[in-house]
Motif scaffolding. Structure first.
Motif, PDB file in Angstrom:
ATOM      1  N   GLY A   1      28.231 -34.439   3.433  1.00  0.00           N
ATOM      2  CA  GLY A   1      29.113 -34.034   2.322  1.00  0.00           C
ATOM      3  C   GLY A   1      28.327 -33.476   1.152  1.00  0.00           C
ATOM      4  N   LEU A   2      27.224 -34.144   0.808  1.00  0.00           N
ATOM      5  CA  LEU A   2      26.384 -33.650  -0.295  1.00  0.00           C
ATOM      6  C   LEU A   2      25.769 -32.297   0.042  1.00  0.00           C
ATOM      7  CD1 LEU A   2      24.558 -36.963  -1.266  1.00  0.00           C
ATOM      8  CD2 LEU A   2      26.267 -35.740  -2.616  1.00  0.00           C
ATOM      9  N   LEU A   3      25.319 -32.144   1.275  1.00  0.00           N
ATOM     10  CA  LEU A   3      24.733 -30.860   1.684  1.00  0.00           C
ATOM     11  C   LEU A   3      25.766 -29.741   1.616  1.00  0.00           C
ATOM     12  CD1 LEU A   3      22.547 -31.997   4.719  1.00  0.00           C
ATOM     13  CD2 LEU A   3      21.735 -31.259   2.463  1.00  0.00           C
ATOM     14  N   ASN A   4      26.998 -30.035   2.016  1.00  0.00           N
ATOM     15  CA  ASN A   4      28.054 -29.024   1.951  1.00  0.00           C
ATOM     16  C   ASN A   4      28.354 -28.612   0.511  1.00  0.00           C
ATOM     17  OD1 ASN A   4      28.509 -28.597   4.684  1.00  0.00           O
ATOM     18  ND2 ASN A   4      29.919 -30.322   4.827  1.00  0.00           N
ATOM     19  N   LYS A   5      28.291 -29.571  -0.421  1.00  0.00           N
ATOM     20  CA  LYS A   5      28.508 -29.246  -1.840  1.00  0.00           C
ATOM     21  C   LYS A   5      27.385 -28.366  -2.384  1.00  0.00           C
ATOM     22  CE  LYS A   5      30.947 -33.381  -3.336  1.00  0.00           C
ATOM     23  NZ  LYS A   5      30.841 -34.583  -4.178  1.00  0.00           N
ATOM     24  N   LEU A   6      26.161 -28.624  -1.931  1.00  0.00           N
ATOM     25  CA  LEU A   6      25.000 -27.891  -2.434  1.00  0.00           C
ATOM     26  C   LEU A   6      24.736 -26.581  -1.693  1.00  0.00           C
ATOM     27  CD1 LEU A   6      22.497 -30.849  -2.862  1.00  0.00           C
ATOM     28  CD2 LEU A   6      23.644 -29.593  -4.667  1.00  0.00           C
ATOM     29  N   ALA A   7      25.410 -26.366  -0.586  1.00  0.00           N
ATOM     30  CA  ALA A   7      25.108 -25.242   0.300  1.00  0.00           C
ATOM     31  C   ALA A   7      24.930 -23.895  -0.409  1.00  0.00           C
ATOM     32  CB  ALA A   7      26.156 -25.142   1.398  1.00  0.00           C
ATOM     33  N   PRO A   8      25.780 -23.517  -1.339  1.00  0.00           N
ATOM     34  CA  PRO A   8      25.581 -22.189  -1.943  1.00  0.00           C
ATOM     35  C   PRO A   8      24.418 -22.133  -2.939  1.00  0.00           C
ATOM     36  CG  PRO A   8      27.587 -23.213  -2.786  1.00  0.00           C
ATOM     37  CD  PRO A   8      27.010 -24.138  -1.760  1.00  0.00           C
ATOM     38  N   LYS A   9      23.877 -23.283  -3.326  1.00  0.00           N
ATOM     39  CA  LYS A   9      22.810 -23.307  -4.328  1.00  0.00           C
ATOM     40  C   LYS A   9      21.441 -23.303  -3.664  1.00  0.00           C
ATOM     41  CE  LYS A   9      25.699 -25.979  -7.412  1.00  0.00           C
ATOM     42  NZ  LYS A   9      25.898 -27.218  -8.115  1.00  0.00           N
ATOM     43  N   HIS A  10      20.481 -22.718  -4.350  1.00  0.00           N
ATOM     44  CA  HIS A  10      19.102 -22.751  -3.872  1.00  0.00           C
ATOM     45  C   HIS A  10      18.349 -23.805  -4.679  1.00  0.00           C
ATOM     46  CE1 HIS A  10      15.235 -21.543  -2.327  1.00  0.00           C
ATOM     47  NE2 HIS A  10      14.797 -21.502  -3.572  1.00  0.00           N
ATOM     48  N   ILE A  11      17.856 -24.815  -3.994  1.00  0.00           N
ATOM     49  CA  ILE A  11      17.098 -25.881  -4.644  1.00  0.00           C
ATOM     50  C   ILE A  11      15.741 -25.945  -3.963  1.00  0.00           C
ATOM     51  CG2 ILE A  11      16.975 -28.353  -5.090  1.00  0.00           C
ATOM     52  CD1 ILE A  11      20.053 -28.343  -4.988  1.00  0.00           C
ATOM     53  N   ASN A  12      14.684 -25.876  -4.765  1.00  0.00           N
ATOM     54  CA  ASN A  12      13.354 -25.934  -4.153  1.00  0.00           C
ATOM     55  C   ASN A  12      12.740 -27.320  -4.336  1.00  0.00           C
ATOM     56  OD1 ASN A  12      11.902 -26.097  -6.650  1.00  0.00           O
ATOM     57  ND2 ASN A  12      12.080 -23.878  -6.881  1.00  0.00           N
ATOM     58  N   ARG A  13      11.618 -27.550  -3.687  1.00  0.00           N
ATOM     59  CA  ARG A  13      10.987 -28.865  -3.696  1.00  0.00           C
ATOM     60  C   ARG A  13      10.520 -29.273  -5.089  1.00  0.00           C
ATOM     61  NH1 ARG A  13       5.390 -28.202  -3.468  1.00  0.00           N
ATOM     62  NH2 ARG A  13       4.821 -26.072  -2.949  1.00  0.00           N
ATOM     63  N   HIS A  14      10.153 -28.310  -5.917  1.00  0.00           N
ATOM     64  CA  HIS A  14       9.691 -28.625  -7.270  1.00  0.00           C
ATOM     65  C   HIS A  14      10.823 -29.205  -8.120  1.00  0.00           C
ATOM     66  CE1 HIS A  14       5.892 -26.741  -6.368  1.00  0.00           C
ATOM     67  NE2 HIS A  14       6.510 -25.626  -6.030  1.00  0.00           N
ATOM     68  N   GLN A  15      12.013 -28.646  -7.973  1.00  0.00           N
ATOM     69  CA  GLN A  15      13.170 -29.146  -8.721  1.00  0.00           C
ATOM     70  C   GLN A  15      13.503 -30.581  -8.309  1.00  0.00           C
ATOM     71  OE1 GLN A  15      15.552 -25.835  -7.385  1.00  0.00           O
ATOM     72  NE2 GLN A  15      15.996 -25.274  -9.519  1.00  0.00           N
ATOM     73  N   VAL A  16      13.426 -30.849  -7.022  1.00  0.00           N
ATOM     74  CA  VAL A  16      13.730 -32.196  -6.523  1.00  0.00           C
ATOM     75  C   VAL A  16      12.692 -33.190  -7.036  1.00  0.00           C
ATOM     76  CG1 VAL A  16      13.962 -33.616  -4.445  1.00  0.00           C
ATOM     77  CG2 VAL A  16      14.923 -31.304  -4.489  1.00  0.00           C
ATOM     78  N   THR A  17      11.428 -32.807  -7.012  1.00  0.00           N
ATOM     79  CA  THR A  17      10.358 -33.689  -7.484  1.00  0.00           C
ATOM     80  C   THR A  17      10.515 -33.976  -8.978  1.00  0.00           C
ATOM     81  OG1 THR A  17       8.854 -32.925  -5.766  1.00  0.00           O
ATOM     82  CG2 THR A  17       7.857 -33.944  -7.694  1.00  0.00           C
ATOM     83  N   ARG A  18      10.798 -32.948  -9.769  1.00  0.00           N
ATOM     84  CA  ARG A  18      10.990 -33.151 -11.211  1.00  0.00           C
ATOM     85  C   ARG A  18      12.170 -34.081 -11.485  1.00  0.00           C
ATOM     86  NH1 ARG A  18       9.565 -27.600 -11.699  1.00  0.00           N
ATOM     87  NH2 ARG A  18      11.756 -27.051 -11.664  1.00  0.00           N
ATOM     88  N   TYR A  19      13.256 -33.882 -10.772  1.00  0.00           N
ATOM     89  CA  TYR A  19      14.436 -34.740 -10.939  1.00  0.00           C
ATOM     90  C   TYR A  19      14.085 -36.194 -10.623  1.00  0.00           C
ATOM     91  CZ  TYR A  19      19.165 -36.552 -10.506  1.00  0.00           C
ATOM     92  OH  TYR A  19      20.300 -37.290 -10.671  1.00  0.00           O
ATOM     93  N   ALA A  20      13.393 -36.404  -9.517  1.00  0.00           N
ATOM     94  CA  ALA A  20      13.004 -37.769  -9.119  1.00  0.00           C
ATOM     95  C   ALA A  20      12.110 -38.410 -10.180  1.00  0.00           C
ATOM     96  CB  ALA A  20      12.293 -37.741  -7.766  1.00  0.00           C
ATOM     97  N   LYS A  21      11.160 -37.660 -10.710  1.00  0.00           N
ATOM     98  CA  LYS A  21      10.261 -38.205 -11.739  1.00  0.00           C
ATOM     99  C   LYS A  21      11.039 -38.573 -12.997  1.00  0.00           C
ATOM    100  CE  LYS A  21       5.933 -35.993 -10.409  1.00  0.00           C
ATOM    101  NZ  LYS A  21       4.941 -34.958 -10.734  1.00  0.00           N
ATOM    102  N   ARG A  22      11.925 -37.685 -13.439  1.00  0.00           N
ATOM    103  CA  ARG A  22      12.698 -37.928 -14.658  1.00  0.00           C
ATOM    104  C   ARG A  22      13.617 -39.136 -14.552  1.00  0.00           C
ATOM    105  NH1 ARG A  22      15.597 -32.830 -15.181  1.00  0.00           N
ATOM    106  NH2 ARG A  22      13.948 -31.585 -14.320  1.00  0.00           N
ATOM    107  N   HIS A  23      14.087 -39.408 -13.349  1.00  0.00           N
ATOM    108  CA  HIS A  23      15.056 -40.486 -13.160  1.00  0.00           C
ATOM    109  C   HIS A  23      14.448 -41.737 -12.523  1.00  0.00           C
ATOM    110  CE1 HIS A  23      17.644 -36.976 -13.793  1.00  0.00           C
ATOM    111  NE2 HIS A  23      18.478 -37.862 -14.310  1.00  0.00           N
TER     112      HIS A  23
END
Length: 119
Positions: free
Chosen positions: A33-55
Motif C-alpha cells: 500500500g505504501l509503495l502504491n502511494k509513493l509510486a509516482p514519486k522519485h525517492i532516492n537513497r539519500h532522501q531516505v537516509t536523511r529522513y531516518a537520521k532526522r527522525h
C-alpha cells in the motif's frame, strides 16, 4: 517476474548496475500500500537516509541486518536466508530450493506478525 534495480554497495562507486531478475519478493500488504502511494514519486537513497537520521530511525544500510536478527527469531535460518536472498550461504540442491520457497511462504507471515506485535 520483477526486475529490481540494484545499486553497487561499494562505498566509492555508486554506479547503477543492470537490473537483476527475480521471481518473487517478500513484503507485507501494508508495504505494498505504501509503495502504491509513493509510486509516482522519485525517492532516492539519500532522501531516505536523511529522513531516518532526522527522525532517529534505523539507517537504511542497517535494515537488512536488523531484519535478519528479527527474522531468525520467527523463522528457520534456511528460510530466512532464502527470503533475504543469501544464496551464497545456502547449501541446497534444486529440489530443496523449491522446498525453501514453500517454507518461506509458510513462515514469512509469522515474521510479519512478530513485527506487528513488537513495533
Amino acid at each position: 517476474m520483477f526486475a529490481l534495480g540494484i545499486r553497487s554497495s561499494a562505498a566509492t562507486t555508486w554506479a547503477y548496475e543492470a537490473p537483476k531478475k527475480c521471481k518473487w519478493i517478500y513484503f507485507s500488504l501494508e508495504t505494498l500500500g505504501l509503495l502504491n502511494k509513493l509510486a509516482p514519486k522519485h525517492i532516492n537513497r539519500h532522501q531516505v537516509t536523511r529522513y531516518a537520521k532526522r527522525h532517529g530511525l534505523v539507517l537504511p544500510k542497517y535494515m537488512r541486518k536488523v531484519s535478519w536478527r528479527l527474522m531468525v527469531k520467527s523463522m528457520s535460518r534456511e528460510a530466512a536466508r532464502f527470503v533475504q536472498s543469501r544464496f551464497g550461504e545456502l547449501r541446497v540442491s534444486e529440489a530443496r530450493y523449491e522446498d525453501l520457497l514453500g517454507e518461506a511462504d509458510e513462515q514469512y507471515p509469522r515474521y510479519l506478525e512478530m513485527l506487528r506485535k513488537h513495533f
